[in-house]
Scaffold this motif. Structure first.
Motif, PDB file in Angstrom:
ATOM      1  N   ALA A 115       8.830  35.537 119.940  1.00 13.79           N
ATOM      2  CA  ALA A 115       9.859  35.989 120.876  1.00 13.79           C
ATOM      3  C   ALA A 115       9.277  36.994 121.860  1.00 13.79           C
ATOM      4  O   ALA A 115       8.303  37.697 121.571  1.00 13.79           O
ATOM      5  CB  ALA A 115      11.026  36.599 120.107  1.00 13.79           C
ATOM      6  N   GLN A 116       9.905  37.078 123.024  1.00 13.81           N
ATOM      7  CA  GLN A 116       9.374  37.957 124.068  1.00 13.81           C
ATOM      8  C   GLN A 116       9.551  39.437 123.744  1.00 13.81           C
ATOM      9  O   GLN A 116       8.787  40.290 124.232  1.00 13.81           O
ATOM     10  CB  GLN A 116      10.064  37.645 125.402  1.00 13.81           C
ATOM     11  N   ASP A 117      10.532  39.775 122.922  1.00 17.56           N
ATOM     12  CA  ASP A 117      10.752  41.173 122.573  1.00 17.56           C
ATOM     13  C   ASP A 117      10.214  41.523 121.187  1.00 17.56           C
ATOM     14  O   ASP A 117      10.647  42.515 120.575  1.00 17.56           O
ATOM     15  CB  ASP A 117      12.245  41.508 122.637  1.00 17.56           C
ATOM     16  N   THR A 159      14.794  36.131 123.374  1.00 18.31           N
ATOM     17  CA  THR A 159      14.759  37.267 122.465  1.00 18.31           C
ATOM     18  C   THR A 159      14.818  36.802 121.016  1.00 18.31           C
ATOM     19  O   THR A 159      15.070  35.621 120.719  1.00 18.31           O
ATOM     20  CB  THR A 159      15.936  38.210 122.752  1.00 18.31           C
ATOM     21  N   LYS A 160      14.585  37.744 120.125  1.00 20.92           N
ATOM     22  CA  LYS A 160      14.654  37.437 118.695  1.00 20.92           C
ATOM     23  C   LYS A 160      16.065  36.998 118.302  1.00 20.92           C
ATOM     24  O   LYS A 160      16.225  36.101 117.461  1.00 20.92           O
ATOM     25  CB  LYS A 160      14.231  38.667 117.883  1.00 20.92           C
ATOM     26  N   GLU A 209      18.293  35.459 120.255  1.00 20.50           N
ATOM     27  CA  GLU A 209      18.564  34.120 120.797  1.00 20.50           C
ATOM     28  C   GLU A 209      17.877  33.041 119.959  1.00 20.50           C
ATOM     29  O   GLU A 209      18.480  31.992 119.672  1.00 20.50           O
ATOM     30  CB  GLU A 209      18.088  34.047 122.247  1.00 20.50           C
ATOM     31  N   SER A 249      18.178  36.879 113.383  1.00 25.79           N
ATOM     32  CA  SER A 249      17.031  37.257 114.209  1.00 25.79           C
ATOM     33  C   SER A 249      15.805  36.503 113.726  1.00 25.79           C
ATOM     34  O   SER A 249      15.639  36.254 112.527  1.00 25.79           O
ATOM     35  CB  SER A 249      16.783  38.769 114.130  1.00 25.79           C
TER      36      SER A 249
END
Length: 207
Positions: free
Chosen positions: A39-41, A67-68, A70, A79
């Motif tokens: 994930a991006q975050d 994101t986690k 999503e 998550s």
């Protein structure tokens, strides 16, 4: 829902995903993971771990623009920071969708995954064709054996009735013998004197 996230949900239902750090690392070390997704975050430590897993398992890893939360919602969790795609076809389709939205970032990875998916599909076809041939009892077509090379002038055929002896000895023609020699009988060359005693050799004195 985004089409990429929807594809992740389909892969999850098909049992082609490993979710979480430990299952993803195990799949990568076993060389079963075709694509690692982060994930991006995610935390910097998570990025470091996914790079290590990809290097150990000779797999491709990407960071997706989700994101986690999503990703977790798409795969049935609250998550998810890291996951592994176990099927090369699904992995290729996933990267193709990402490349369509952001070709500059994912085009090279999409091409690499497409080539891997094509090779895997070809191997599956060959395997299925081989199994089908085994079930139907098909074998390779018959091929004539190679012709023997003709012997050269030095090679001669053996004549019947001749027995080879040691090197340098003349061959014996067995066919000329009339019959076996009786045991205990000797063949004496020449004539013996009529008397019973053999003549003694004469001794000459040297002067």
């Amino acid at each position: 829902m985004n089409s990429t996230l929807h594809l992740l949900g389909i892969a999850r239902k098909a049992g082609k995903l490993e979710l979480g750090e430990e299952p993803t690392g195990a799949a990568a070390r076993a060389r079963q993971a075709k694509l690692l997704v982060v994930a991006q975050d995610a935390a910097e430590n998570t990025f470091r771990r996914v790079r290590h897993f990809a290097s150990a398992g000779n797999a491709v890893w990407i960071s997706v623009p989700f994101t986690k939360a999503e990703i977790g919602a798409a795969v049935g969790r609250t998550s998810c920071a890291m996951l592994a795609v176990m099927d090369v076809g699904l992995a290729s389709a996933l990267v193709q969708k990402l490349a369509a939205a952001d070709p500059e970032k994912y085009a090279v990875t999409a091409q690499s995954m497409e080539e891997k998916a094509a090779r895997a599909l070809q191997r599956q076809r060959e395997k299925r064709a081989h199994e089908k041939n085994l079930r139907e009892g098909k074998r390779k077509p018959w091929a004539a054996p190679p012709k023997e090379q003709k012997a050269g002038p030095a090679a001669r055929k053996r004549k019947p009735g001749r027995v080879e002896q040691r090197a340098g000895a003349k061959p014996v023609n067995v066919s000329q013998k009339k019959g076996p020699t009786p045991k205990g009988r000797m063949t004496v060359l020449g004539k013996l004197p009529s008397q019973g005693k053999l003549p003694r050799p004469s001794r000459r004195r040297e002067p």
